[in-house]
Design a protein around this motif. Structure first.
Motif, PDB file in Angstrom:
ATOM      1  N   THR A 157       1.495  -4.800   4.385  1.00  0.00           N
ATOM      2  CA  THR A 157       0.628  -5.107   5.509  1.00  0.00           C
ATOM      3  C   THR A 157      -0.098  -6.430   5.284  1.00  0.00           C
ATOM      4  N   ASN A 167      -2.370   6.066  -2.997  1.00  0.00           N
ATOM      5  CA  ASN A 167      -3.379   5.036  -2.742  1.00  0.00           C
ATOM      6  C   ASN A 167      -3.220   3.792  -3.606  1.00  0.00           C
ATOM      7  N   CYS A 190       7.172   3.004  -4.391  1.00  0.00           N
ATOM      8  CA  CYS A 190       5.894   2.736  -5.047  1.00  0.00           C
ATOM      9  C   CYS A 190       6.086   2.665  -6.562  1.00  0.00           C
ATOM     10  N   TYR A 229       0.837  -1.194   0.000  1.00  0.00           N
ATOM     11  CA  TYR A 229       0.000   0.000   0.000  1.00  0.00           C
ATOM     12  C   TYR A 229       0.874   1.248   0.000  1.00  0.00           C
ATOM     13  N   CYS A 230       0.461   2.242  -0.787  1.00  0.00           N
ATOM     14  CA  CYS A 230       1.144   3.536  -0.833  1.00  0.00           C
ATOM     15  C   CYS A 230       0.179   4.617  -0.364  1.00  0.00           C
ATOM     16  N   GLU A 231       0.508   5.285   0.736  1.00  0.00           N
ATOM     17  CA  GLU A 231      -0.362   6.332   1.266  1.00  0.00           C
ATOM     18  C   GLU A 231      -0.392   7.558   0.365  1.00  0.00           C
ATOM     19  N   ASN A 232       0.662   7.771  -0.400  1.00  0.00           N
ATOM     20  CA  ASN A 232       0.743   8.972  -1.230  1.00  0.00           C
ATOM     21  C   ASN A 232      -0.241   8.943  -2.395  1.00  0.00           C
ATOM     22  N   THR A 289       4.127   0.551   2.138  1.00  0.00           N
ATOM     23  CA  THR A 289       3.961  -0.245   3.350  1.00  0.00           C
ATOM     24  C   THR A 289       3.457  -1.619   2.951  1.00  0.00           C
ATOM     25  N   MET A 317      -2.510   0.084  -4.393  1.00  0.00           N
ATOM     26  CA  MET A 317      -2.614  -1.118  -3.584  1.00  0.00           C
ATOM     27  C   MET A 317      -2.501  -2.332  -4.486  1.00  0.00           C
TER      28      MET A 317
END
Length: 563
Positions: free
Chosen positions: A395, A222, A385, A217-220, A393, A224
């Motif tokens: 998870t 999104n 990413c 997952y990439c928070e920047n 991340t 996935m």
């Protein structure tokens, strides 16, 4: 249903067999019981949840004119042999021989049964499109069983297959079924993501601490992806180290990357491991850096193959000239050598020498060996990413379902053809759609619980309402509770009355543990014409006039504002 007559063997303490919260609560609440490793019985409460999910699935599929079938649990191994799945799933498939020495198996994948049925019955495009489905057990000889019913060896699942004559028809069926599966998971009260996998596959996933799979997952941005499908962002590394002369070093008894790193006093990223596989009918070597893991899915996608397994010792010895543990790229007698990008850019690496107790030092791609370069490893949190280049991340989570445009892959294998509108024959075009009900149940509990127990969504709860008379010796309280109970039953509300002669605290604790969404308490206020109404996912207790109780409950159920 009366609590006193219902089989609900709740447990006061958490089980010591697992740390997975969903498994703990399902055991404590009396929903399931373990039979043996990876095998579980569904008790009455658990079976009601299972049947409620099945009901949702049937309603949504039947609304789209999908038709239900039920295949035999006992299946001939010939079907799997024909599709090459027998070898591919060798370690996971339950196989045995009957009294006539015929090999049989328990079902794991279902496309074979669907296409084998259709090829003998559907001959023309005029009979299409067609979608068949079944809700049945699948069996997997699962080795990792610590997650309970999340990856049990006996799986309750729904499997649907669509059949079309044209690509446009297949796309239309896929979009229709995607909408169906969206509605199924939404009605189950799940929070989920849909990610695009390989081979035209969409996976429905939930991110859970106790998941049995890994996701990126990439928070920047999104982004996935499942770990197996996450691509590596290509980065050219500048090697300042000059290329050195190759030489051989004796490494007696050193077979693992860990031991080799310690023995030579170098970090694992200076080592490259060569893994030998059997892929379809070929022997293929794959090279990745010593601190990386080979990604089988990427290899299968790259080679467009259906079967992959680690080569046996005899094969390794034949292609390397040595026993296992010393494979290297120089002098390998394999059909293909796949080289990960990082290995191709690694100067002066250390590899196996294809000779027992020896490794080669200062090996370089291009000078000492060549192969097909590509992305053949798992992504790590050290990587960026693949979309935006920012931090990722990794998870835990689980795949609760997947849908796939299979095309003619299965129909080609089974020679399943139809006559199309133009008058000639062509292979059927298929889509496959599945959901794992075991995982749905676990995911719902993982997402919806507190320190007291489970919080079931209304549509899949074993009972929607629990009625609790506070004092069973109080005739008025019992009379009022019974009246509400009978009225709710007459309106087809799923309700249970706790008629046990227990303290009110015990009844509240059990109601919270098993997660009934709506609690009606008939206590001292009954003499004033009031009852107490509480939702499991809220702390507020509301006084409701007795005559409005059934209407209030129906409003909650019909408006579905519980979740």
């Amino acid at each position: 249903m009366r609590f006193s007559a219902f089989f609900i063997p709740t447990l006061r303490e958490m089980s010591s067999e697992t740390d997975v919260i969903s498994q703990q609560l399902l055991l404590r609440g009396g929903f399931i019981r373990k039979v043996t490793t990876g095998v579980y019985n569904y008790l009455p409460l658990g079976l009601r949840v299972l049947r409620n999910i099945e009901k949702i699935i049937r309603e949504e599929l039947n609304l789209q004119n999908c038709q239900e079938v039920l295949f035999s649990t006992l299946q001939p191994s010939e079907l799997y042999q024909q599709s090459n799945y027998l070898n591919c799933l060798e370690e996971e498939l339950f196989k045995f021989k009957d009294k006539n020495d015929r090999e049989c198996c328990l079902p794991l994948v279902q496309e074979e049964m669907f296409v084998n049925l259709i090829k003998g019955e559907v001959k023309s495009y005029k009979n299409l499109p067609l979608v068949l489905y079944q809700i049945n057990r699948q069996f997997r000889d699962e080795t990792k069983s610590k997650f309970g019913i999340i990856n049990s060896r006996e799986i309750m699942a729904v499997k649907a297959c669509s059949f079309d004559a044209t690509l446009e028809g297949m796309e239309k069926s896929f979009e229709k079924m995607k909408s169906v599966y969206d509605k199924i998971f939404n009605r189950c009260g799940l929070k989920y993501n849909v990610i695009t996998g390989s081979l035209n596959t969409n996976e429905y996933i939930t991110l859970l601490e106790n998941g049995d799979d890994k996701f990126v997952y990439c928070e920047n941005c999104n982004y996935m992806s499942s770990l197996k499908n996450a691509k590596i962002r290509e980065q050219k590394h500048v090697n300042s180290e000059d290329i050195k002369d190759l030489y051989k070093v004796e490494t007696i008894g050193i077979k693992t990357i860990e031991d080799l790193s310690k023995f030579l006093g170098v970090s694992k990223d200076k080592l490259a491991k060569t893994m030998i596989y059997k892929i379809d009918k070929n022997v293929v070597a794959v090279m990745v850096r010593g601190d990386r893991e080979v990604n089988n899915t990427k290899i299968m996608d790259y080679l467009n193959c259906t079967f992959i397994e680690m080569a046996d010792e005899e094969t390794v010895e034949r292609v390397t000239g040595s026993e296992t543990g010393f494979a290297g790229p120089i002098g390998l007698m394999v059909d293909k050598l796949l080289v990960d990008y990082e290995v191709a850019e690694l100067n002066n690496m250390i590899v196996g020498a294809n000779q027992k107790d020896f490794h080669l030092v200062n090996v370089n791609y291009g000078r000492d060996f060549i192969g097909e370069i590509g992305d053949f490893r798992n992504i790590t949190e050290e990587d960026s990413c693949p979309i935006c280049g920012e931090k990722i991340t990794i998870t835990n989570g689980i795949v609760i379902g997947q849908i796939q445009k299979s095309g003619d892959k299965h129909s080609q294998i089974f020679n399943a053809k139809i006559v199309v509108e133009e008058g000639f024959e062509k292979p059927l075009l298929m889509g496959g759609y599945e959901a794992n009900i075991n995982k749905i149940i676990s995911a719902v509990v993982e997402q919806n619980h507190d320190e007291k127990g489970i919080i079931w969504p209304l549509e899949i709860a074993p009972f929607q309402v629990i009625i609790i008379p506070a004092v069973m010796k109080d005739e008025l309280q019992v009379k009022v509770a019974e009246e509400i109970y009978e009225k709710l039953k007459s309106e087809n509300v799923s309700v249970i009355i706790d008629d046990r002669d227990e303290r009110i605290g015990v009844k509240f604790n059990d109601a919270d543990l098993i997660g009934i969404p709506i609690r009606v308490t008939v206590g001292k206020k009954a003499k004033d014409g009031l009852i107490e109404l509480k939702l499991r996912n809220e702390s507020e207790v509301k006084d409701v006039r007795l005559e409005d109780t059934v209407k209030e409950i129906n409003n909650i159920i019909n408006l579905q504002h519980y979740f």
